[in-house]
Design an enzyme around this catalytic site. Structure first.
Site, PDB file in Angstrom:
ATOM      1  N   ASN A 206      39.676  -1.174 -12.558  1.00 27.75           N
ATOM      2  CA  ASN A 206      39.081  -0.034 -13.248  1.00 27.75           C
ATOM      3  C   ASN A 206      37.773  -0.507 -13.886  1.00 27.75           C
ATOM      4  O   ASN A 206      37.795  -1.195 -14.897  1.00 27.75           O
ATOM      5  CB  ASN A 206      40.073   0.468 -14.321  1.00 27.75           C
ATOM      6  CG  ASN A 206      39.495   1.583 -15.167  1.00 27.75           C
ATOM      7  OD1 ASN A 206      38.436   2.131 -14.865  1.00 27.75           O
ATOM      8  ND2 ASN A 206      40.189   1.917 -16.250  1.00 27.75           N
TER       9      ASN A 206
ATOM     10  N   LYS B 127      35.554   1.227 -15.301  1.00 24.74           N
ATOM     11  CA  LYS B 127      35.171   2.063 -16.449  1.00 24.74           C
ATOM     12  C   LYS B 127      33.688   2.454 -16.351  1.00 24.74           C
ATOM     13  O   LYS B 127      33.155   2.575 -15.255  1.00 24.74           O
ATOM     14  CB  LYS B 127      35.506   1.353 -17.760  1.00 24.74           C
ATOM     15  CG  LYS B 127      36.956   0.847 -17.796  1.00 24.74           C
ATOM     16  CD  LYS B 127      37.399   0.429 -19.150  1.00 24.74           C
ATOM     17  CE  LYS B 127      38.803  -0.140 -19.048  1.00 24.74           C
ATOM     18  NZ  LYS B 127      39.372  -0.459 -20.329  1.00 24.74           N
TER      19      LYS B 127
ATOM     20  N   HIS C 139      44.612   7.716 -18.419  1.00 20.34           N
ATOM     21  CA  HIS C 139      44.262   6.436 -19.044  1.00 20.34           C
ATOM     22  C   HIS C 139      44.158   6.653 -20.553  1.00 20.34           C
ATOM     23  O   HIS C 139      43.713   7.700 -21.012  1.00 20.34           O
ATOM     24  CB  HIS C 139      42.932   5.940 -18.468  1.00 20.34           C
ATOM     25  CG  HIS C 139      42.622   4.532 -18.874  1.00 20.34           C
ATOM     26  ND1 HIS C 139      42.153   4.205 -20.126  1.00 20.34           N
ATOM     27  CD2 HIS C 139      42.750   3.358 -18.206  1.00 20.34           C
ATOM     28  CE1 HIS C 139      41.995   2.895 -20.199  1.00 20.34           C
ATOM     29  NE2 HIS C 139      42.362   2.347 -19.048  1.00 20.34           N
TER      30      HIS C 139
ATOM     31  N   GLU D 298      42.127   5.715 -22.656  1.00 21.03           N
ATOM     32  CA  GLU D 298      40.784   6.081 -23.139  1.00 21.03           C
ATOM     33  C   GLU D 298      40.510   7.562 -22.906  1.00 21.03           C
ATOM     34  O   GLU D 298      39.817   8.207 -23.696  1.00 21.03           O
ATOM     35  CB  GLU D 298      39.728   5.185 -22.469  1.00 21.03           C
ATOM     36  CG  GLU D 298      39.787   3.767 -23.024  1.00 21.03           C
ATOM     37  CD  GLU D 298      39.382   2.680 -22.046  1.00 21.03           C
ATOM     38  OE1 GLU D 298      38.753   2.975 -21.023  1.00 21.03           O
ATOM     39  OE2 GLU D 298      39.719   1.505 -22.315  1.00 21.03           O
TER      40      GLU D 298
ATOM     41  N   GLU E 115      50.453   0.480 -19.754  1.00 24.17           N
ATOM     42  CA  GLU E 115      49.343  -0.183 -20.427  1.00 24.17           C
ATOM     43  C   GLU E 115      49.485  -0.010 -21.940  1.00 24.17           C
ATOM     44  O   GLU E 115      49.071   1.025 -22.494  1.00 24.17           O
ATOM     45  CB  GLU E 115      48.016   0.438 -19.995  1.00 24.17           C
ATOM     46  CG  GLU E 115      47.762   0.375 -18.513  1.00 24.17           C
ATOM     47  CD  GLU E 115      46.269   0.450 -18.204  1.00 24.17           C
ATOM     48  OE1 GLU E 115      45.762  -0.497 -17.621  1.00 24.17           O
ATOM     49  OE2 GLU E 115      45.631   1.441 -18.588  1.00 24.17           O
TER      50      GLU E 115
ATOM     51  N   GLY F  28      41.675  -4.255 -23.346  1.00 21.05           N
ATOM     52  CA  GLY F  28      40.346  -4.709 -23.759  1.00 21.05           C
ATOM     53  C   GLY F  28      40.342  -5.552 -25.015  1.00 21.05           C
ATOM     54  O   GLY F  28      39.300  -5.807 -25.603  1.00 21.05           O
TER      55      GLY F  28
ATOM     56  N   SER G 118      44.522  -6.484 -20.601  1.00 21.00           N
ATOM     57  CA  SER G 118      43.999  -7.850 -20.644  1.00 21.00           C
ATOM     58  C   SER G 118      44.637  -8.756 -19.594  1.00 21.00           C
ATOM     59  O   SER G 118      44.929  -9.931 -19.877  1.00 21.00           O
ATOM     60  CB  SER G 118      44.153  -8.437 -22.056  1.00 21.00           C
ATOM     61  OG  SER G 118      43.401  -7.673 -22.978  1.00 21.00           O
TER      62      SER G 118
HETATM   63  C1  PEP Z   1      42.444  -0.796 -18.518  1.00 23.15           C
HETATM   64  O1  PEP Z   1      41.561  -0.233 -19.110  1.00 23.15           O
HETATM   65  O2  PEP Z   1      43.120  -0.171 -17.685  1.00 23.15           O
HETATM   66  C2  PEP Z   1      42.681  -2.194 -18.814  1.00 23.15           C
HETATM   67  C3  PEP Z   1      43.848  -2.675 -18.533  1.00 23.15           C
HETATM   68  O3  PEP Z   1      41.643  -2.901 -19.386  1.00 23.15           O
HETATM   69  P1  PEP Z   1      41.627  -4.481 -19.702  1.00 23.15           P
HETATM   70  O4  PEP Z   1      42.134  -5.182 -18.480  1.00 23.15           O
HETATM   71  O5  PEP Z   1      40.182  -4.788 -19.988  1.00 23.15           O
HETATM   72  O6  PEP Z   1      42.511  -4.689 -20.878  1.00 23.15           O
END
Ligand code: PEP
Length: 254
Positions: free
Chosen positions: A10, A12, A96, A98, A168, A174, A214
């Site tokens: 992703n 973003k 997601h 976000e 997640e 992040g 992460s």
């Molecule tokens: C995500 O936004 O789906 C995600 C898992 O981000 P990150 O790997 O940066 O934590």
């Protein structure tokens, strides 16, 4: 039941046009020869057609980061499932955290999108996960259960083969803080038992569950070694070809 690993990147709201092209090209080069893992790239909407050209003819699929549920209409700034299919998307990330946090996507909106994606032959990656406050209050299971029940409302058993669920935890996205493999496995196992209750044993064993939060080359092996983790939804580490390819390699074989 053996499930094929599935790793999605992703990107973003990152990367310029040529950076996006270069990244996709480098990923394709890097994953050549890796077997046993499906790979999807989710660039920002504006670069979907650019990346569609790069992945064309390869086994890497194109994913959108979000979509509107309607086919067309007065929805300024939005992208419809018909447009995504037209451009060559196979997957769409929905719900997601976000999108939920910054763009007001409720469980009902996410559900409308899931149903619309399935109705247009787009395979949804439904994202769920708890905040730190919810985890600390012991509400992880209730939160994730609720998001899945709502997100999958009205989804028929025969469509579940197209659905991926990404767990997640918001506190791990992040932040550099990953759920431990045990913490992630516990929630993934709970998701599988919910799918058994909602659908059947067979469906609960065949739906792929990604972990996200992460994920990096140095933690993917322990996460993927968990029995109910079938791959990863990768944010930050998907922006560097070497780290994304290393994550893909850890879920497949050369
Ligand atoms: C995500 O936004 O789906 C995600 C898992 O981000 P990150 O790997 O940066 O934590």
């Amino acid at each position: 039941m053996a499930r094929t690993a599935f790793v999605a990147g992703n990107w973003k709201m990152n990367l310029g046009r040529w950076e996006a092209r270069d990244l996709a090209t480098a990923v394709l080069d890097g994953v050549r020869g890796v077997r046993g893992v499906e790979i999807a790239l989710a660039p920002s909407t504006i670069w979907l057609s650019e990346i569609a050209q790069v992945v064309h003819g390869s086994s890497v699929t194109l994913a959108a980061q979000t979509m509107h549920h309607a086919e067309n209409g007065a929805y300024t700034g939005e992208t419809s499932p018909l447009m995504l299919v037209d451009i060559g998307c196979k997957n769409v990330i929905l719900g997601h955290s976000e999108r939920r946090q910054f763009f007001g996507e409720t469980d009902d909106i996410v559900n409308q999108k899931v149903l619309s994606a399935l109705g247009h032959d787009l395979a949804p990656i439904l994202c769920v996960g708890e905040s730190l406050d919810e985890r600390e209050a012991g509400r992880t299971n209730t939160k994730v259960d609720g998001q899945i029940r709502a997100g999958l409302r009205g989804v028929r058993a025969e469509d579940m083969a197209s659905v991926t669920i990404a767990y997640e935890p918001i506190w791990a996205i992040g932040t550099g803080r990953t759920a431990s493999p045990e913490q992630a496995q516990e929630v993934h196992a709970q998701i599988r038992s919910l799918l058994r209750a909602l659908y059947s044993q067979e469906i609960s064993e065949s739906v792929r569950l990604q972990y996200g939060g992460s994920v990096k080359p140095d933690n993917i092996a322990d996460l993927y070694a968990q029995p109910d983790i079938d791959g990863a939804l990768v944010g930050g580490a998907s922006l560097k070809p070497e780290s994304f390819v290393a994550i893909v390699e850890a879920c497949g074989t050369r």
